[in-house]
Design a protein around this motif. Structure first.
Motif, PDB file in Angstrom:
ATOM      1  N   ARG A 106      45.420  37.288   3.950  1.00 44.11           N
ATOM      2  CA  ARG A 106      45.455  38.583   3.287  1.00 44.11           C
ATOM      3  C   ARG A 106      46.893  39.033   3.016  1.00 44.11           C
ATOM      4  O   ARG A 106      47.754  38.950   3.888  1.00 44.11           O
ATOM      5  CB  ARG A 106      44.769  39.625   4.174  1.00 44.11           C
ATOM      6  N   MET A 107      47.120  39.469   1.786  1.00 43.30           N
ATOM      7  CA  MET A 107      48.425  40.029   1.437  1.00 43.30           C
ATOM      8  C   MET A 107      48.348  41.546   1.565  1.00 43.30           C
ATOM      9  O   MET A 107      47.261  42.107   1.641  1.00 43.30           O
ATOM     10  CB  MET A 107      48.758  39.711  -0.019  1.00 43.30           C
TER      11      MET A 107
ATOM     12  N   ARG B 200      48.594  45.390   0.015  1.00 41.55           N
ATOM     13  CA  ARG B 200      48.147  45.899  -1.298  1.00 41.55           C
ATOM     14  C   ARG B 200      49.268  45.768  -2.310  1.00 41.55           C
ATOM     15  O   ARG B 200      49.061  45.462  -3.458  1.00 41.55           O
ATOM     16  CB  ARG B 200      47.738  47.362  -1.175  1.00 41.55           C
TER      17      ARG B 200
ATOM     18  N   THR C 162      49.413  42.270  -3.601  1.00 42.83           N
ATOM     19  CA  THR C 162      48.332  42.019  -4.559  1.00 42.83           C
ATOM     20  C   THR C 162      48.678  42.650  -5.908  1.00 42.83           C
ATOM     21  O   THR C 162      48.493  42.033  -6.951  1.00 42.83           O
ATOM     22  CB  THR C 162      47.006  42.610  -4.023  1.00 42.83           C
ATOM     23  N   THR C 163      49.230  43.863  -5.870  1.00 48.38           N
ATOM     24  CA  THR C 163      49.631  44.514  -7.133  1.00 48.38           C
ATOM     25  C   THR C 163      50.618  43.628  -7.887  1.00 48.38           C
ATOM     26  O   THR C 163      50.544  43.496  -9.105  1.00 48.38           O
ATOM     27  CB  THR C 163      50.326  45.867  -6.839  1.00 48.38           C
TER      28      THR C 163
ATOM     29  N   THR D 259      50.849  40.426  -7.992  1.00 51.92           N
ATOM     30  CA  THR D 259      50.225  39.288  -8.659  1.00 51.92           C
ATOM     31  C   THR D 259      49.375  39.738  -9.844  1.00 51.92           C
ATOM     32  O   THR D 259      48.969  38.925 -10.655  1.00 51.92           O
ATOM     33  CB  THR D 259      49.324  38.488  -7.697  1.00 51.92           C
ATOM     34  N   GLN D 260      49.091  41.041  -9.921  1.00 55.83           N
ATOM     35  CA  GLN D 260      48.249  41.515 -11.017  1.00 55.83           C
ATOM     36  C   GLN D 260      49.047  41.987 -12.225  1.00 55.83           C
ATOM     37  O   GLN D 260      48.490  42.416 -13.221  1.00 55.83           O
ATOM     38  CB  GLN D 260      47.347  42.656 -10.528  1.00 55.83           C
TER      39      GLN D 260
ATOM     40  N   THR E  69      54.970  48.946  -7.746  1.00 59.72           N
ATOM     41  CA  THR E  69      55.037  48.077  -6.573  1.00 59.72           C
ATOM     42  C   THR E  69      55.539  48.827  -5.341  1.00 59.72           C
ATOM     43  O   THR E  69      55.413  48.336  -4.224  1.00 59.72           O
ATOM     44  CB  THR E  69      55.897  46.821  -6.840  1.00 59.72           C
TER      45      THR E  69
END
Ligand SMILES: Cc1ncc(COP(=O)(O)O)c(C=O)c1O
Length: 501
Positions: free
Chosen positions: A116-117, A119, A122-123, A125-126, A242
């Motif tokens: 798990r990264m 949040r 994850t943002t 990578t999006q 970020t």
């Protein structure tokens, strides 16, 4: 140490013609054998003497390999009991590694622990892919005319500072930056941009991107609101997102950001990010009335303003517009600037003029990020500015960019005049070419990127659906030939992208 059984080793093949020395081959062989589970924790290895005899080599390479393996913790040795594979190496890691190696495909099937990264991770990578930034072809936004940079003078200054550098240039520097550099920046900003600050308020950064990140870190908690221009600078939006902030777009019109809208709806705003001298990307200037409205409201509401003054050295018709920071009587404005356009982007030098009470926090944030910028290049840039090369370079580039701008407008007019509407040509190193309503830009930009052209889609500057698509076209780094060739490729991209739709 008792009970370590001497065992046989799998065959060791040494290559006497290899460029890797024998001790290196032996070291590598043992490491691999341990990882592959061929040698287990606690397993005894032969003495250096017996292994050397067995391999018919001198004892020195074996001794050197063992020494390295001991130093790195793969082996452990016990007086009178020889040497063994370190017992502290976790067996399950080795077994998993060995299984993966045997299967040949590392990732598959193995039941793995959580990966798990955060949040924020994850943002990151999006963030949408931007294929048009993969090349340095015509129209790359913010690329200056690198071939016109006075590289001989620059190299001389680098040599001057590198020949016998004082320790101050080689040791750790201050998080806020090299003092003489901060002094020339403060003087330059005061004279040319009307910025009111002392050298002690200047923090040297690795480009304005870091200035934005540090500002986000110092000023924003997760979910805090940042109000930004729509359309606006995507990298600023990314820096705030970020940091976990809530980014709220406010439309711009011919006077810049709609400040009345911010005042109406921005009760919970913490930060407003603006490009008042030359709105990015549309190119207008924020009117004096809006500047005053924004400053007065920010002072009353306790809101910080980040002013990104990224290219105001290049104005073609009128004199440079004075900064918002210079009009601020409440120390609300964090003023960000960069040397990416006026020198070159790979230098990674920018700066931020910080209100006095925020200096300790910005300094600490920089210290904990990457400590400080390269002192050598700060010293070189100091001399470059002090000795007049900087002012001369800017004057020459202003003329050149004016010519390139004219050439680009001409090329668009002659080749795509029936399709593109040009706006924002008064300043800087880019303009905006609008598509007719209803034509999307991303597919065309992707097609152009395949032809080596960097036509940034205007829609990437929007958070909401844009009223019109278009392109942000940089002309700083493109000569006459590249400009005309680039526009003809853009025209072809438009045709083939529309054929695909
Ligand atoms: C609005 C804006 N700010 C800042 C920059 C410069 O960024 P950096 O100094 O990180 O190279 C650019 C470059 O494209 C820009 O367009």
């Amino acid at each position: 140490m008792k009970g370590i059984a001497a065992t046989f080793l799998p065959p060791i093949a040494l290559d006497y013609r290899s460029k890797t020395p024998l001790y290196g081959q032996l070291y590598e062989w043992f490491r691999k054998a341990i990882f592959a589970g061929q040698l287990r924790p606690g397993q005894r290895v032969p003495s250096t003497r017996s292994l050397a005899t067995e391999l018919k080599v001198s004892r020195i390479p074996v001794l050197n390999a063992y020494e390295q393996l001991l130093a790195e913790g793969y082996f452990e040795s016990f007086v009178g009991a020889g040497t063994c594979v370190a017992r502290s190496i976790p067996e399950d890691t080795l077994i998993a590694a060995a299984r993966k190696a045997r299967r040949g495909s590392p990732e598959k099937a193995e039941k793995r622990g959580s990966r798990r990264m955060s949040r924020r991770g994850t943002t990151l990578t999006q963030l949408p892919p931007q294929t048009w930034l993969d090349n340095l072809g015509a129209f790359r936004v913010s690329l200056p005319a690198l071939e016109h940079f006075p590289i001989k003078i620059w190299s001389k200054l680098v040599a001057r500072h590198s020949r016998r550098p004082p320790t101050g240039l080689m040791a750790y520097g201050r998080p806020m930056g090299y003092l003489p550099f901060r002094e020339v920046i403060a003087e330059y900003l005061g004279t040319v941009r009307g910025v009111r600050c002392e050298p002690s308020q200047i923090l040297v950064t690795t480009g304005s991107q870091q200035a934005l990140q540090l500002s986000a870190q110092v000023l924003l908690d997760p979910k805090d609101q940042v109000w930004i221009e729509e359309p606006g600078y995507p990298s600023a939006r990314h820096a705030f997102m970020t940091a976990g902030a809530q980014v709220i777009p406010v439309r711009v019109d011919h006077d810049g950001m709609d400040v009345a809208e911010v005042i109406r709806r921005g009760r919970d705003a913490r930060v407003v990010y603006v490009t008042p001298s030359h709105q990015y990307p549309m190119g207008m200037t924020m009117s004096a009335t809006r500047r005053m409205l924004l400053l007065n409201w920010a002072a009353r509401a306790g809101v910080w303003i980040i002013e990104d003054d990224y290219d105001s050295e290049y104005r073609f018709g009128t004199r440079p517009i004075a900064s918002l920071q210079g009009m601020d009587s409440d120390e609300r404005v964090i003023y960000v600037g960069t040397f990416s356009k006026v020198l070159f982007p790979a230098l990674r030098l920018g700066y931020v003029a910080v209100p006095k009470d925020l200096v300790p926090a910005f300094s600490a944030a920089r210290d904990s990020a990457d400590v400080f910028s390269s002192t050598l290049y700060q010293a070189v840039a100091t001399d470059f500015i002090r000795e007049g090369h900087f002012a001369r370079h800017i004057r020459r580039m202003r003329m050149l960019y004016m010519e390139r701008r004219t050439e680009l407008v001409k090329a668009i007019d002659s080749q795509m005049g029936d399709t593109l509407e040009v706006i924002g040509t008064e300043a800087g190193m880019h303009l905006v070419a609008l598509l007719p309503r209803g034509i999307r830009d991303v597919a065309i930009s992707t097609e152009a990127a395949r032809m080596g052209i960097c036509a940034m889609p205007l829609s990437s500057c929007y958070m909401q659906p844009p009223p019109r698509g278009g392109f942000v076209l940089g002309y700083g780094g493109a000569n006459t030939h590249q400009i005309h060739d680039g526009i003809s490729k853009l025209r072809m991209s438009l045709r083939s992208a529309r054929a695909l739709i």
